[in-house]
Scaffold this active site. Structure first.
Site, PDB file in Angstrom:
ATOM      1  N   ARG A  46      12.409 -75.112 -21.854  1.00 23.99           N
ATOM      2  CA  ARG A  46      11.050 -74.997 -21.326  1.00 23.99           C
ATOM      3  C   ARG A  46      10.430 -76.391 -21.213  1.00 23.99           C
ATOM      4  O   ARG A  46       9.619 -76.812 -22.030  1.00 23.99           O
ATOM      5  CB  ARG A  46      10.224 -74.059 -22.194  1.00 23.99           C
ATOM      6  CG  ARG A  46      10.640 -72.618 -21.951  1.00 23.99           C
ATOM      7  CD  ARG A  46       9.674 -71.602 -22.486  1.00 23.99           C
ATOM      8  NE  ARG A  46       9.923 -70.302 -21.870  1.00 23.99           N
ATOM      9  CZ  ARG A  46       9.309 -69.186 -22.222  1.00 23.99           C
ATOM     10  NH1 ARG A  46       8.417 -69.194 -23.187  1.00 23.99           N
ATOM     11  NH2 ARG A  46       9.584 -68.052 -21.611  1.00 23.99           N
ATOM     12  N   GLN A  64      10.689 -75.467 -14.953  1.00 24.71           N
ATOM     13  CA  GLN A  64       9.827 -74.286 -14.865  1.00 24.71           C
ATOM     14  C   GLN A  64      10.243 -73.348 -13.737  1.00 24.71           C
ATOM     15  O   GLN A  64      10.217 -72.121 -13.897  1.00 24.71           O
ATOM     16  CB  GLN A  64       8.369 -74.712 -14.688  1.00 24.71           C
ATOM     17  CG  GLN A  64       7.735 -75.269 -15.946  1.00 24.71           C
ATOM     18  CD  GLN A  64       6.290 -75.680 -15.740  1.00 24.71           C
ATOM     19  OE1 GLN A  64       5.822 -75.800 -14.606  1.00 24.71           O
ATOM     20  NE2 GLN A  64       5.575 -75.904 -16.830  1.00 24.71           N
ATOM     21  N   ASP A  79      13.173 -71.013 -14.748  1.00 23.06           N
ATOM     22  CA  ASP A  79      13.013 -70.279 -16.003  1.00 23.06           C
ATOM     23  C   ASP A  79      12.934 -68.774 -15.759  1.00 23.06           C
ATOM     24  O   ASP A  79      11.868 -68.238 -15.445  1.00 23.06           O
ATOM     25  CB  ASP A  79      11.753 -70.782 -16.712  1.00 23.06           C
ATOM     26  CG  ASP A  79      11.586 -70.214 -18.108  1.00 23.06           C
ATOM     27  OD1 ASP A  79      12.324 -69.271 -18.467  1.00 23.06           O
ATOM     28  OD2 ASP A  79      10.709 -70.698 -18.854  1.00 23.06           O
ATOM     29  N   SER A  84      10.479 -66.706 -18.081  1.00 22.72           N
ATOM     30  CA  SER A  84       9.070 -66.746 -17.702  1.00 22.72           C
ATOM     31  C   SER A  84       8.796 -65.857 -16.494  1.00 22.72           C
ATOM     32  O   SER A  84       7.822 -65.091 -16.477  1.00 22.72           O
ATOM     33  CB  SER A  84       8.641 -68.188 -17.403  1.00 22.72           C
ATOM     34  OG  SER A  84       8.586 -68.946 -18.584  1.00 22.72           O
ATOM     35  N   TYR A 117       7.905 -71.877 -28.063  1.00 23.30           N
ATOM     36  CA  TYR A 117       8.116 -70.564 -28.653  1.00 23.30           C
ATOM     37  C   TYR A 117       7.460 -70.502 -30.030  1.00 23.30           C
ATOM     38  O   TYR A 117       7.281 -71.504 -30.706  1.00 23.30           O
ATOM     39  CB  TYR A 117       9.614 -70.279 -28.817  1.00 23.30           C
ATOM     40  CG  TYR A 117      10.347 -70.090 -27.524  1.00 23.30           C
ATOM     41  CD1 TYR A 117      10.310 -68.867 -26.849  1.00 23.30           C
ATOM     42  CD2 TYR A 117      11.091 -71.116 -26.970  1.00 23.30           C
ATOM     43  CE1 TYR A 117      10.995 -68.692 -25.665  1.00 23.30           C
ATOM     44  CE2 TYR A 117      11.778 -70.948 -25.782  1.00 23.30           C
ATOM     45  CZ  TYR A 117      11.730 -69.728 -25.139  1.00 23.30           C
ATOM     46  OH  TYR A 117      12.403 -69.561 -23.967  1.00 23.30           O
TER      47      TYR A 117
END
Length: 373
Positions: A121, A126, A129, A132, A229
């Site tokens: 991350r 991004q 991902d 996400s 996280y």
């Protein structure tokens, strides 16, 4: 460079790893794309749509034969990959911590397993991902499912026959899924509150118009783990949080739990005793039910009623939105491979940072440090 996409065979899986949109983009890079017959049907994508995008539609064996890269949602069984080139890449969700035998099988087969859930991350990753992109849809779907199971309206309604009070929704865990759940519940007209162990999320909650419920006066507990996280909390914090949640949850109509810790069972957020304090007819949606559950008594794909409260949760929540989930996952795949595309080599070449993070197997060995031992 040949890219193969197989039909997903995992129970309840409705998504597909490549869409006609991304098939065209791969073709523009100079790749040939082979899609198994019927791979996109459940996601509302026809074989003709793939063919029109320039992909070859064929049986599984033909698709995999001489493939350089295989893209999937759930990692396919090694037996399905016979015929792929030696050292072929397979990029998908591997669930490496709980499905270690599959990782070992990939190593034994000489395949290079790339775990998309291990994507770091960081800012430049991004757009790659998958956790996400899929969690965003999961948070949205969780609120809709809870609203459907709830026997009352969400927004306040003032009518000639009287006023209907707005539902109270409490979101536990404010990652990508939690933030989308807050936004969706607000759009539906609920009074929304939320909590998280990470203090940095307080402003995010408030920026979405929800009330932040946080433990106060417990020094040094930030809850921020690597990569954004959450990590496990101290006993002191857990006790303080349990007391706060118990007093708050009794007033709620809807509770959405979203907490996960990578590589471990989902933390228990809601106990049976807390459920017993809620009003009959209330609904809890446990987004972590497939990883052991945040809610005591929750079961994947079952409606459990305890103390008059409905507890629900899907084993695979993004799969409940197959078209959009597939589109986003497919773009994650494309963004990943295209970011590392080497024109001279005619193939992607991973850098050390991301390659080391997501590569599980290489040259017949398990090489990822997170799976050491």
């Amino acid at each position: 460079m040949k890219i193969a996409i197989l039909k997903e065979r995992a129970s309840g899986e409705t998504r597909v790893a490549v869409t006609p949109e991304t098939a065209k983009k791969f073709a523009a890079l100079g790749c040939s794309v082979a899609v198994e017959t019927g791979a996109g049907v459940i996601a509302s994508i026809t074989d003709d749509a793939y063919a029109e995008a320039g992909a070859t539609v064929a049986d599984a064996a033909t698709c995999v034969k001489d493939a350089d890269i295989v893209l999937g949602i759930q990692a396919p069984d090694v037996a399905l990959l016979a015929g792929a080139k030696p050292g072929a890449w397979v990029a998908a969700l591997f669930d490496p911590f709980t499905a270690r035998e599959r990782v070992d099988a990939y190593a034994a087969a000489g395949l290079e397993a790339l775990s998309m859930e291990f994507m770091p991350r960081i800012t430049r990753a991004q757009s790659m991902d998958v956790l996400s992109s899929q969690s965003n849809l999961a948070g949205y779907k969780a609120v809709l499912a809870a609203a459907d199971a709830y026997g009352r309206a969400f927004p306040m309604m003032m009518t000639a026959a009287g006023t209907v009070q707005a539902a109270r929704a409490f979101i536990m865990g404010v990652g990508v899924a939690g933030l989308q759940a807050i936004a969706t519940a607000r759009r539906l007209g609920a009074q929304v509150s939320a909590t998280d162990v990470r203090s940095a999320t307080k402003e995010q909650i408030q920026s979405l118009g929800a009330k932040a419920i946080f433990v106060e006066n417990v020094a040094g507990i930030e809850g921020e783990g690597s990569g954004g996280y959450a990590t496990e909390m101290s006993e002191e914090y857990q006790k303080a949080q349990a007391e706060l949640i118990s007093s708050h949850i009794a007033k709620q109509d809807i509770v959405i739990t979203t907490a996960l810790i990578p590589g471990r069972a989902a933390p228990r957020l809601v106990t049976d005793a807390q459920i017993a304090t809620m009003k009959p007819g209330s609904v809890i949606f446990d987004l972590a039910v497939a990883q052991g559950g945040n809610v005591e008594g929750s079961k994947p794909d079952e409606v459990v009623i305890r103390h008059g409260v409905k507890i629900i949760g899907y084993a695979n929540t993004p799969a409940a939105l197959p078209a959009d989930a597939s589109a986003l996952f497919a773009r994650n795949h494309y963004n990943f491979l295209s970011a590392f595309w080497d024109k001279e080599a005619g193939r992607p070449v991973l850098d050390e940072e991301i390659g080391t993070a997501i590569r599980l197997t290489q040259s017949g060995k398990v090489v990822n440090e997170r799976l050491a031992g």
